[in-house]
Design an enzyme around this catalytic site. Structure first.
Site, PDB file in Angstrom:
ATOM      1  N   PRO A   1       0.954  -1.280  -0.094  1.00 23.71           N
ATOM      2  CA  PRO A   1       0.024   0.098  -0.160  1.00 23.71           C
ATOM      3  C   PRO A   1       0.769   1.354   0.131  1.00 23.71           C
ATOM      4  O   PRO A   1       1.019   1.747   1.046  1.00 23.71           O
ATOM      5  CB  PRO A   1      -0.700  -0.234   1.264  1.00 23.71           C
ATOM      6  CG  PRO A   1      -0.119  -0.990   2.154  1.00 23.71           C
ATOM      7  CD  PRO A   1       1.024  -1.745   1.331  1.00 23.71           C
ATOM      8  N   GLU A   2       1.242   1.792  -1.053  1.00 24.86           N
ATOM      9  CA  GLU A   2       1.497   3.179  -1.420  1.00 24.86           C
ATOM     10  C   GLU A   2       0.437   3.760  -2.134  1.00 24.86           C
ATOM     11  O   GLU A   2      -0.622   3.085  -2.331  1.00 24.86           O
ATOM     12  CB  GLU A   2       2.889   3.421  -2.033  1.00 24.86           C
ATOM     13  CG  GLU A   2       3.956   2.742  -1.250  1.00 24.86           C
ATOM     14  CD  GLU A   2       5.375   2.949  -1.791  1.00 24.86           C
ATOM     15  OE1 GLU A   2       5.752   4.173  -2.331  1.00 24.86           O
ATOM     16  OE2 GLU A   2       6.227   2.333  -1.395  1.00 24.86           O
TER      17      GLU A   2
ATOM     18  N   LYS B   1      -2.487   8.107   0.967  1.00 23.17           N
ATOM     19  CA  LYS B   1      -2.565   6.730   1.370  1.00 23.17           C
ATOM     20  C   LYS B   1      -4.102   6.450   2.113  1.00 23.17           C
ATOM     21  O   LYS B   1      -4.654   5.268   2.509  1.00 23.17           O
ATOM     22  CB  LYS B   1      -1.444   6.151   2.422  1.00 23.17           C
ATOM     23  CG  LYS B   1      -0.297   6.197   1.535  1.00 23.17           C
ATOM     24  CD  LYS B   1       1.034   5.936   2.580  1.00 23.17           C
ATOM     25  CE  LYS B   1       2.352   6.194   1.952  1.00 23.17           C
ATOM     26  NZ  LYS B   1       3.605   6.267   2.743  1.00 23.17           N
TER      27      LYS B   1
ATOM     28  N   ARG C   1      12.907   3.817   8.840  1.00 22.83           N
ATOM     29  CA  ARG C   1      12.476   3.172   7.766  1.00 22.83           C
ATOM     30  C   ARG C   1      13.982   2.860   7.020  1.00 22.83           C
ATOM     31  O   ARG C   1      14.909   3.642   7.104  1.00 22.83           O
ATOM     32  CB  ARG C   1      11.643   3.736   6.722  1.00 22.83           C
ATOM     33  CG  ARG C   1      10.487   4.368   7.166  1.00 22.83           C
ATOM     34  CD  ARG C   1       9.433   3.241   7.890  1.00 22.83           C
ATOM     35  NE  ARG C   1       9.058   2.221   7.014  1.00 22.83           N
ATOM     36  CZ  ARG C   1       8.045   2.373   6.037  1.00 22.83           C
ATOM     37  NH1 ARG C   1       7.300   3.649   6.056  1.00 22.83           N
ATOM     38  NH2 ARG C   1       7.872   1.300   5.201  1.00 22.83           N
TER      39      ARG C   1
END
Length: 263
Positions: free
Chosen positions: A2-3, A52, A253
Site C-alpha cells: 500500500p503506497e 494513502k 525506515r
DNA sequence: ATAATATGGTGAT
DNA sequence: TCACCCTATTATC
C-alpha cells in the site's frame, strides 16, 4: 502493497464494484461493528483517495480507511466466501463483495472530520488538481534530509518507501541530502516523475520504476520484470553502474541507494 | 512451533 | 528515539 497508487486503485475498483447500490456492511471481527451497523444497508455513493487514505461515502458520512503496513482489501464477484480470520469490514452488494483486514484505521467520520484529516496532508501526485508548489517550497526550505521529507505525508501525500528510494535514484539524489541543499528544479522534476510513475502504478497494480533499457529481464508473458533500481536490492549491483547498492535506516525506515549514481 | 519480515503511522518520552 | 498497533506470509529451528 500500500503506497498511494494502491489506494487510488482501490478507490477506482470499489467505485466500479460496489458504488450506486445498497451495501451490507458488517464487521465479523467486531472492531468496526458499531459503525458498520450505522451505515449498514445504505447506498455507497462515491469513493475517493488522497495519498494513502481511502474514503467511502454514505449519505452524509465517510468511512475512512488507512491500510498501514499490513492492511489489505480483497474482493470478488458473486457470493462472498465464508468469513474467517480477523475480518474488520465486509461490504456486500447484490453481485460483489470486498473484505478489509488489518488496517491501521477503519472509522466513520463526518465532513468536518474528513476536512481535518485532509488538512494535515500535502498535495497528492495522483490527484489531477494537485499543486506541487507547497511541497517543493517545504523541501527546499528544510534542513531535514530529502529522504525523510519524501515520506512526510504533510509535505506530499502518497509516497512510501519504494517510490522514495526509486525517485531519488532516478534523479541522482543522495537520500541524506538536506532539502535546502537541493535545486528547486530538481525537486519539481521529482514531483513530475512521481506523477508519471504513480499513475503507471495505478494502471499496472504494482510499482515499476525502471526504464526498459535498464532491465535485464524485460516485460513478457509469465516473466517477472526487473521493477526497481535500488529498493530491496542491498548488496546487489546497481543496474546502471554496477556499484553495490547500500541500505541504511532513515526516518525509522530502510532506505536503499547507489553510492555512485546518487553521490 | 516460533521468528522475522513487510510498500505505515501514532503517541509517549 | 522508542514502544506499540495492525495481519499474513515466509524463513528458520
Amino acid at each position: 502493497m500500500p503506497e498511494g497508487h494502491s489506494i487510488h486503485r482501490l478507490a477506482r475498483r470499489h467505485r466500479r464494484l460496489l458504488a450506486g447500490r445498497p451495501v451490507a456492511v458488517s464487521s465479523p471481527q467486531g472492531r468496526f461493528a458499531e459503525a458498520a451497523a450505522t451505515i449498514d444497508g445504505q447506498v455507497l455513493t462515491s469513493t475517493d483517495a488522497w495519498g494513502k487514505h481511502l474514503f467511502h461515502r454514505y449519505d452524509d458520512l465517510w468511512v475512512h480507511v488507512h491500510l498501514g503496513l499490513f492492511g489489505r482489501f480483497g474482493d470478488g464477484r458473486g457470493e462472498p466466501p465464508e468469513a474467517r480470520g480477523a475480518l474488520r469490514m465486509r461490504l456486500v452488494v447484490d453481485d460483489a463483495w470486498a473484505d478489509l483486514r488489518g488496517p491501521t484505521a477503519c472509522e466513520l467520520m463526518d465532513d468536518s472530520g474528513r476536512a481535518a484529516l485532509l488538512d494535515r496532508l500535502g498535495p497528492d501526485p495522483l490527484r489531477p488538481d494537485a499543486d506541487p508548489s507547497p511541497a517543493v517550497a517545504k523541501v527546499v526550505r528544510s534542513r531535514r534530509t530529502v529522504g525523510d521529507l519524501l515520506l512526510d505525508q504533510s509535505v506530499l501525500a502518497g509516497v512510501g518507501n519504494v517510490y522514495r528510494a526509486e525517485v531519488l535514484f532516478r534523479h541522482g539524489v543522495d537520500p541524506f541530502t538536506p532539502g535546502r541543499d537541493l535545486d528547486p528544479g530538481v525537486v519539481e522534476a521529482m514531483w513530475h516523475d512521481l506523477v508519471v510513475l504513480m499513475e503507471a502504478g495505478v494502471s499496472a497494480g504494482r510499482i515499476v520504476t525502471t526504464e526498459p533499457e535498464d532491465r535485464e529481464r524485460p516485460a513478457g508473458r509469465a516473466r517477472r520484470v526487473d521493477s526497481s533500481y535500488v529498493y530491496g536490492r542491498a548488496g546487489l549491483p546497481c543496474r546502471r553502474c554496477r556499484s553495490i547498492v547500500r541500505r541504511a535506516e532513515l526516518g525509522a525506515r530502510t532506505v536503499f541507494w547507489c553510492p555512485v549514481c546518487q553521490a
